[in-house]
Each structure stands twice: as structure tokens, then as C-alpha cells.
Scaffold this motif. Structure first.
Motif, PDB file in Angstrom:
ATOM      1  N   PRO A 316     -49.819 155.958  10.175  1.00  0.00           N
ATOM      2  CA  PRO A 316     -49.447 154.875   9.256  1.00  0.00           C
ATOM      3  C   PRO A 316     -49.303 153.564  10.025  1.00  0.00           C
ATOM      4  O   PRO A 316     -48.538 153.468  10.991  1.00  0.00           O
ATOM      5  N   THR A 317     -50.060 152.560   9.587  1.00  0.00           N
ATOM      6  CA  THR A 317     -50.159 151.319  10.353  1.00  0.00           C
ATOM      7  C   THR A 317     -49.947 150.122   9.445  1.00  0.00           C
ATOM      8  O   THR A 317     -50.405 150.104   8.294  1.00  0.00           O
ATOM      9  N   ASP A 318     -49.260 149.112   9.987  1.00  0.00           N
ATOM     10  CA  ASP A 318     -49.101 147.839   9.295  1.00  0.00           C
ATOM     11  C   ASP A 318     -50.345 147.001   9.579  1.00  0.00           C
ATOM     12  O   ASP A 318     -50.520 146.472  10.682  1.00  0.00           O
ATOM     13  N   LEU A 319     -51.226 146.904   8.585  1.00  0.00           N
ATOM     14  CA  LEU A 319     -52.480 146.185   8.784  1.00  0.00           C
ATOM     15  C   LEU A 319     -52.236 144.697   8.991  1.00  0.00           C
ATOM     16  O   LEU A 319     -53.001 144.038   9.714  1.00  0.00           O
ATOM     17  N   ASN A 320     -51.195 144.156   8.382  1.00  0.00           N
ATOM     18  CA  ASN A 320     -50.883 142.743   8.593  1.00  0.00           C
ATOM     19  C   ASN A 320     -50.624 142.451  10.078  1.00  0.00           C
ATOM     20  O   ASN A 320     -51.038 141.410  10.605  1.00  0.00           O
ATOM     21  N   ARG A 321     -49.949 143.381  10.747  1.00  0.00           N
ATOM     22  CA  ARG A 321     -49.668 143.181  12.171  1.00  0.00           C
ATOM     23  C   ARG A 321     -50.953 143.159  12.983  1.00  0.00           C
ATOM     24  O   ARG A 321     -51.113 142.310  13.880  1.00  0.00           O
ATOM     25  N   LEU A 322     -51.883 144.086  12.682  1.00  0.00           N
ATOM     26  CA  LEU A 322     -53.153 144.116  13.420  1.00  0.00           C
ATOM     27  C   LEU A 322     -53.940 142.824  13.213  1.00  0.00           C
ATOM     28  O   LEU A 322     -54.517 142.268  14.160  1.00  0.00           O
ATOM     29  N   LEU A 339     -55.259 131.782   8.416  1.00  0.00           N
ATOM     30  CA  LEU A 339     -54.942 133.157   8.001  1.00  0.00           C
ATOM     31  C   LEU A 339     -54.153 133.130   6.704  1.00  0.00           C
ATOM     32  O   LEU A 339     -53.199 132.354   6.559  1.00  0.00           O
ATOM     33  N   HIS A 340     -54.556 134.012   5.770  1.00  0.00           N
ATOM     34  CA  HIS A 340     -53.830 134.149   4.494  1.00  0.00           C
ATOM     35  C   HIS A 340     -53.730 135.636   4.165  1.00  0.00           C
ATOM     36  O   HIS A 340     -54.751 136.307   3.963  1.00  0.00           O
ATOM     37  N   LEU A 341     -52.504 136.161   4.128  1.00  0.00           N
ATOM     38  CA  LEU A 341     -52.253 137.567   3.824  1.00  0.00           C
ATOM     39  C   LEU A 341     -51.538 137.669   2.481  1.00  0.00           C
ATOM     40  O   LEU A 341     -50.570 136.947   2.236  1.00  0.00           O
ATOM     41  N   GLU A 342     -52.014 138.575   1.622  1.00  0.00           N
ATOM     42  CA  GLU A 342     -51.453 138.754   0.287  1.00  0.00           C
ATOM     43  C   GLU A 342     -50.614 140.028   0.245  1.00  0.00           C
ATOM     44  O   GLU A 342     -51.133 141.125   0.039  1.00  0.00           O
ATOM     45  N   GLY A 343     -49.319 139.898   0.470  1.00  0.00           N
ATOM     46  CA  GLY A 343     -48.421 141.044   0.359  1.00  0.00           C
ATOM     47  C   GLY A 343     -48.485 141.957   1.566  1.00  0.00           C
ATOM     48  O   GLY A 343     -49.214 141.726   2.543  1.00  0.00           O
ATOM     49  N   GLU A 344     -47.727 143.055   1.474  1.00  0.00           N
ATOM     50  CA  GLU A 344     -47.682 144.035   2.555  1.00  0.00           C
ATOM     51  C   GLU A 344     -48.873 144.975   2.452  1.00  0.00           C
ATOM     52  O   GLU A 344     -49.171 145.505   1.379  1.00  0.00           O
ATOM     53  N   LEU A 345     -49.536 145.195   3.578  1.00  0.00           N
ATOM     54  CA  LEU A 345     -50.713 146.051   3.633  1.00  0.00           C
ATOM     55  C   LEU A 345     -50.472 147.133   4.668  1.00  0.00           C
ATOM     56  O   LEU A 345     -50.404 146.852   5.870  1.00  0.00           O
ATOM     57  N   TRP A 373     -61.898 131.370   8.677  1.00  0.00           N
ATOM     58  CA  TRP A 373     -60.880 131.667   7.670  1.00  0.00           C
ATOM     59  C   TRP A 373     -60.785 133.186   7.503  1.00  0.00           C
ATOM     60  O   TRP A 373     -61.799 133.861   7.287  1.00  0.00           O
ATOM     61  N   VAL A 374     -59.586 133.709   7.604  1.00  0.00           N
ATOM     62  CA  VAL A 374     -59.354 135.150   7.448  1.00  0.00           C
ATOM     63  C   VAL A 374     -58.390 135.350   6.282  1.00  0.00           C
ATOM     64  O   VAL A 374     -57.323 134.715   6.235  1.00  0.00           O
ATOM     65  N   GLN A 375     -58.766 136.234   5.367  1.00  0.00           N
ATOM     66  CA  GLN A 375     -57.927 136.530   4.196  1.00  0.00           C
ATOM     67  C   GLN A 375     -57.923 138.034   3.958  1.00  0.00           C
ATOM     68  O   GLN A 375     -58.952 138.702   4.124  1.00  0.00           O
ATOM     69  N   ALA A 376     -56.758 138.574   3.563  1.00  0.00           N
ATOM     70  CA  ALA A 376     -56.638 140.019   3.318  1.00  0.00           C
ATOM     71  C   ALA A 376     -55.719 140.252   2.127  1.00  0.00           C
ATOM     72  O   ALA A 376     -54.724 139.542   1.940  1.00  0.00           O
ATOM     73  N   GLY A 377     -56.051 141.259   1.322  1.00  0.00           N
ATOM     74  CA  GLY A 377     -55.234 141.610   0.158  1.00  0.00           C
ATOM     75  C   GLY A 377     -55.792 142.838  -0.526  1.00  0.00           C
ATOM     76  O   GLY A 377     -56.885 143.328  -0.190  1.00  0.00           O
ATOM     77  N   ARG A 378     -55.050 143.338  -1.486  1.00  0.00           N
ATOM     78  CA  ARG A 378     -55.481 144.520  -2.246  1.00  0.00           C
ATOM     79  C   ARG A 378     -56.450 144.106  -3.345  1.00  0.00           C
ATOM     80  O   ARG A 378     -56.196 143.153  -4.080  1.00  0.00           O
ATOM     81  N   ARG A 379     -57.512 144.887  -3.477  1.00  0.00           N
ATOM     82  CA  ARG A 379     -58.497 144.692  -4.537  1.00  0.00           C
ATOM     83  C   ARG A 379     -58.781 146.049  -5.168  1.00  0.00           C
ATOM     84  O   ARG A 379     -59.453 146.887  -4.571  1.00  0.00           O
ATOM     85  N   ASP A 380     -58.221 146.274  -6.361  1.00  0.00           N
ATOM     86  CA  ASP A 380     -58.368 147.557  -7.058  1.00  0.00           C
ATOM     87  C   ASP A 380     -57.781 148.677  -6.188  1.00  0.00           C
ATOM     88  O   ASP A 380     -56.607 148.671  -5.870  1.00  0.00           O
ATOM     89  N   ILE A 385     -60.666 142.675   3.434  1.00  0.00           N
ATOM     90  CA  ILE A 385     -60.473 141.640   4.445  1.00  0.00           C
ATOM     91  C   ILE A 385     -61.754 140.819   4.513  1.00  0.00           C
ATOM     92  O   ILE A 385     -62.847 141.380   4.699  1.00  0.00           O
ATOM     93  N   THR A 386     -61.643 139.504   4.351  1.00  0.00           N
ATOM     94  CA  THR A 386     -62.812 138.623   4.425  1.00  0.00           C
ATOM     95  C   THR A 386     -62.658 137.691   5.619  1.00  0.00           C
ATOM     96  O   THR A 386     -61.585 137.145   5.872  1.00  0.00           O
ATOM     97  N   VAL A 387     -63.752 137.524   6.330  1.00  0.00           N
ATOM     98  CA  VAL A 387     -63.817 136.606   7.478  1.00  0.00           C
ATOM     99  C   VAL A 387     -64.927 135.608   7.189  1.00  0.00           C
ATOM    100  O   VAL A 387     -66.110 135.975   7.163  1.00  0.00           O
TER     101      VAL A 387
END
Length: 456
Positions: A316-322, A339-345, A373-380, A385-387
């Protein structure tokens, strides 16, 4: 005229209208549990429908006719006896005897006359009783089923008055009908409950096998899986375990081979570098040194590729930290990264491999662009993660080619500015080992967009 083979082939790919079979497929349940339950329940329902139909067609009609004709015959007998009686005392005695022996309440209304219009007989009971009275009484009559609860009134026109007969409903139809229906419904509910419990127990091992296969496809550990269920399900589970062992053995052998070959090549390369230093300075020696450096870079790429498929266990890993660590490392090297992170991942990952993958993608973007630009979030049901970058991008025809090992684009992404052509290969290999994928496309920022999808 005979159609040619290309014409027949083209016709075979024309869209067809959904037929009766397609309609049935849309109506039928989509799950194995639903279809299995339907196979069990359908014969039971059909059997009960047939049995109920036969019961109503034979038992209900037969018993109702017999009871109605029995009541009609008793009324006819009372009427004949009343017509034979001379005095009122005789008639009173006849009515009293009928009440005692026939379970009927009979009264006589002298000089009374029935209304000329008869109410239409609507129910099955009324029609059956009406036919019985027509055959046994042969006189005008009225039937009223609403005079009182559980009672039916029959009024018969006689020569000197109206005979009123009150009959309880139990004398005109069999109460076993309701018992039969209750028994059928109760038995069906019990059978359905047993079928549902049984089918759930049979489907559970299949679901566990599907979950284990899905987890293995995402690169997660499947140590607690065991074979259970029916023989066929156990055979499928055994085949899955054998397949898992073969895939793991193949990956291990490939990794060990790459690591061994790359490690063994370092020794002769080191000797070549020492000998080149002893040869002095000339153009031929400098060219050989460049070739040796290129070979060292290739070996490092081999080792990195081998480490990407190593024995690192998912945790179990915190993806936001990576992502933060990969972005921070790029910023320390002078890159401009938003960097833009959407919630806990958080999800099970091989942290070192995923971090290396993200570093490759961000490093690849910053090498050919001024801004990333790096962005990450839940999709469905996945984490995306988009770079994005504002660099020259990659032609759409080469979006898949760049994932091939050692494939290099000419022009802006030339050999002097790039690596050995394994960065994107390693990145996609890492993500696919987790059950996800990497795709490339045009970025709204003007350059290249890399999209990483990891199933949750």
C-alpha cells in the motif's frame, strides 16, 4: 451474377439489425449467478403454472359444477315439495325440514314478484349456479352475491310468491383452492431461497478466481488464493495457478538474463577503457571512447529495464508522495514543473518502480520543453496521471513507436540529447505490470501529453 470474394467480405462487415436472438440476450441476466438462477427457477415456474392451470381447469370447474348443481337440485326439490303442500302448515314444516337438513335458510314471501329485468351474471360462480338453476328449477330466478358477507341469496319466482334461499358460500365452491395456491406459492418461495443460497455458494469460488486473476494482472500478490468449489472451477483455479507460476518464472528468467548479460559486459568494457587510455590521444581513439561510452549507457539501460521487472513486492503506497518526490527531483535539476493533485491517492504499488516510471516521464518532458504540468486524480475506477509539456511534441504516427525498445526519433529528439531509447519502454512496462497503461497524445499546452492510468 456471382459475387466476388472482396464483395462477400465487405458484406460480412455490414451492420446487421438486432434479431430475436439479440433481443433475448439483452433481456437475459448478464451475470452467471442470474443465468444459473434463471435455469433453476424457470422449470419450477413452468411446472407450477401448468399444475395451477390443470387444477383450475379440472378441480375448480368440476367441484364448482358439482356443488352448484347440488344446491340447485335441493332448491328444485324444495320447490316441488312446496307445490305439493296444500296448507300453510305443511309448507312451514317443509321449510323447517329443509333448514335442518340442507344447511340453507329458506323463506317464502307470498304474493311477491321478482323484478322483470335480471342482473347479468358476471363471475364464474354466478354463471355456474345460473346454469344449475336453469336445469334443475326451470323457473325465473335472481342471484345476489352482495347481500351479505360469505352468503349468496337466490330468489325464485313461484306461482303464488317468491322463494328466498340464503346459501353459505362454502356450499358453492371448494376452499381447497386457497390452500392449493398458498402451498404452491410457499413451496416456490422455499425452493427459490434454497436455489439462491446454493447458487451463491457455487458462484463464490468463480468470483474469487476472477478477483485473483484481476489482482495478478495488476501486479499484486495473490498468496491467499486456494482452489475450492466444483470440479470445473477447481480445474480453472489450478490452471490459473500454473499460469501464474509460468509467468513469474518467465519474468524472473528474463530479468536474471538481462541483469547477468549487462553485468558481464561491464568487465570487457572496463578493460577497453583502460587500454584506450594507454593508446594516447588521436582521432581514432576518441571515436572508440565515444563508442564505449554509448555501450555503457546501453548497459545501464538494460540494468534499469531489468530492475523494472525485479522482485519488488506491491505494498500500500501513497501515490501523492511518489509524485511529489519525482516532481521535487526534477525541480532540483532546474525544471519548471506545476503540480496539481486531486485528493488522496493510495493503492498497492511497487513504489520504486512507479517512482522510476514517473521520473522517466517528467524527465523526458523537461528534456524537450521549457515548462511541465503534472496532474493526478481519480477518474471512474482508475487513477489518472497526466504529464503535459510545451515542447515540440511527437507526430501522432509515432505515438506507439516510441514505446518500442531502443526506438529513437530523429530531429528535435536526437541521440545527443536523449538516452538509449528505453525510458518510455521501461515506463510502460512498469505501469502495465500494475494492470494499467500509458498513452500519448497532443497536449493542450502545445506539446506532448502522457497519460498514465492505474486501476484501483
Amino acid at each position: 451474377m456471382t459475387a466476388t470474394i472482396p464483395e462477400l467480405t465487405a458484406r460480412s462487415y455490414l451492420p446487421r439489425r438486432p434479431g430475436f436472438g439479440g433481443l433475448i440476450k439483452r433481456i437475459l441476466p448478464q451475470t452467471l449467478f442470474g443465468r444459473s438462477l434463471l435455469i433453476i427457477v424457470t422449470p419450477v415456474i413452468l411446472l407450477q403454472v401448468v399444475a395451477t392451470w390443470i387444477f383450475y381447469d379440472r378441480h375448480w370447474d368440476t367441484m364448482t359444477n358439482r356443488l352448484a348443481y347440488a344446491v340447485g337440485g335441493e332448491i328444485g326439490m324444495v320447490i316441488e315439495q312446496l307445490e305439493r303442500d296444500v296448507t300453510m302448515a305443511d309448507r312451514t314444516e317443509t321449510l323447517s325440514m329443509a333448514a335442518r337438513t340442507m344447511d340453507l335458510i329458506i323463506t317464502f314471501e307470498p304474493e311477491a314478484i321478482l323484478p322483470p329485468q335480471r342482473r347479468e351474471l358476471t363471475s364464474l360462480l354466478e354463471r355456474t349456479l345460473g346454469m344449475a338453476l336453469d336445469e334443475r328449477v326451470h323457473k325465473p330466478f335472481l342471484i345476489d352475491t352482495r347481500v351479505a358477507s360469505n352468503w349468496i341469496e337466490i330468489r325464485v319466482q313461484m306461482a303464488d310468491g317468491v322463494l328466498s334461499v340464503m346459501s353459505p358460500e362454502r356450499r358453492l365452491f371448494s376452499s381447497t383452492t386457497y390452500i392449493f395456491l398458498l402451498w404452491m406459492v410457499g413451496a416456490a418461495m422455499v425452493l427459490f431461497a434454497i436455489a439462491i443460497i446454493f447458487m451463491r455458494n457455487q458462484i463464490r469460488p468463480i468470483r474469487r478466481l476472477a478477483a485473483a486473476a484481476d489482482a495478478f494482472g495488476k501486479g499484486r500478490d495473490v498468496t491467499r488464493f486456494k482452489m475450492e468449489g466444483a470440479t470445473e472451477v477447481r480445474q480453472a483455479a489450478a490452471a490459473f495457478l500454473v499460469m501464474r507460476e509460468r509467468i513469474q518464472r518467465q519474468i524472473s528468467q528474463r530479468t536474471e538474463m538481462l541483469a547477468g548479460v549487462s553485468h558481464d559486459l561491464r568487465t570487457p568494457l572496463t578493460r577497453m577503457k583502460i587500454q584506450l587510455e594507454l593508446f594516447g590521444d588521436c582521432q581514432e581513439v576518441e571515436d572508440l571512447k565515444v563508442d564505449v561510452i554509448d555501450m555503457e549507457q546501453m548497459i545501464e539501460g538494460y540494468l534499469a529495464f531489468a530492475r523494472g521487472e525485479g522482485a519488488e513486492a506491491p505494498v500500500p503506497t501513497d501515490l501523492n508522495r511518489l509524485i511529489n518526490e519525482a516532481v521535487s527531483s526534477a525541480r532540483r535539476d532546474g525544471a519548471i514543473v506545476d503540480l496539481h493533485l486531486e485528493g488522496e491517492l493510495s493503492l498497492p504499488l511497487r513504489p520504486n518502480s512507479v517512482k522510476r516510471c514517473l521520473a522517466n516521464l517528467i524527465g523526458n518532458a523537461r528534456r524537450y520543453a521549457d515548462h511541465v504540468w503534472v496532474q493526478a486524480g481519480r477518474r471512474d475506477d482508475a487513477i489518472e496521471i497526466t504529464v503535459d509539456d510545451d515542447g515540440p511534441g511527437i507526430p501522432a504516427s509515432s505515438h506507439e513507436d516510441v514505446f518500442r525498445p531502443f526506438f529513437r526519433l530523429e530531429g528535435s529528439r536526437n541521440r545527443s540529447t536523449g538516452g538509449v531509447g528505453l525510458g518510455l519502454t521501461i515506463a510502460r512496462d512498469v505501469i502495465r505490470s500494475h494492470g494499467g497503461d500509458i498513452t500519448l497524445g497532443d497536449s493542450p499546452r502545445g506539446g506532448l501529453r502522457a497519460v498514465v492510468r492505474l486501476p484501483v
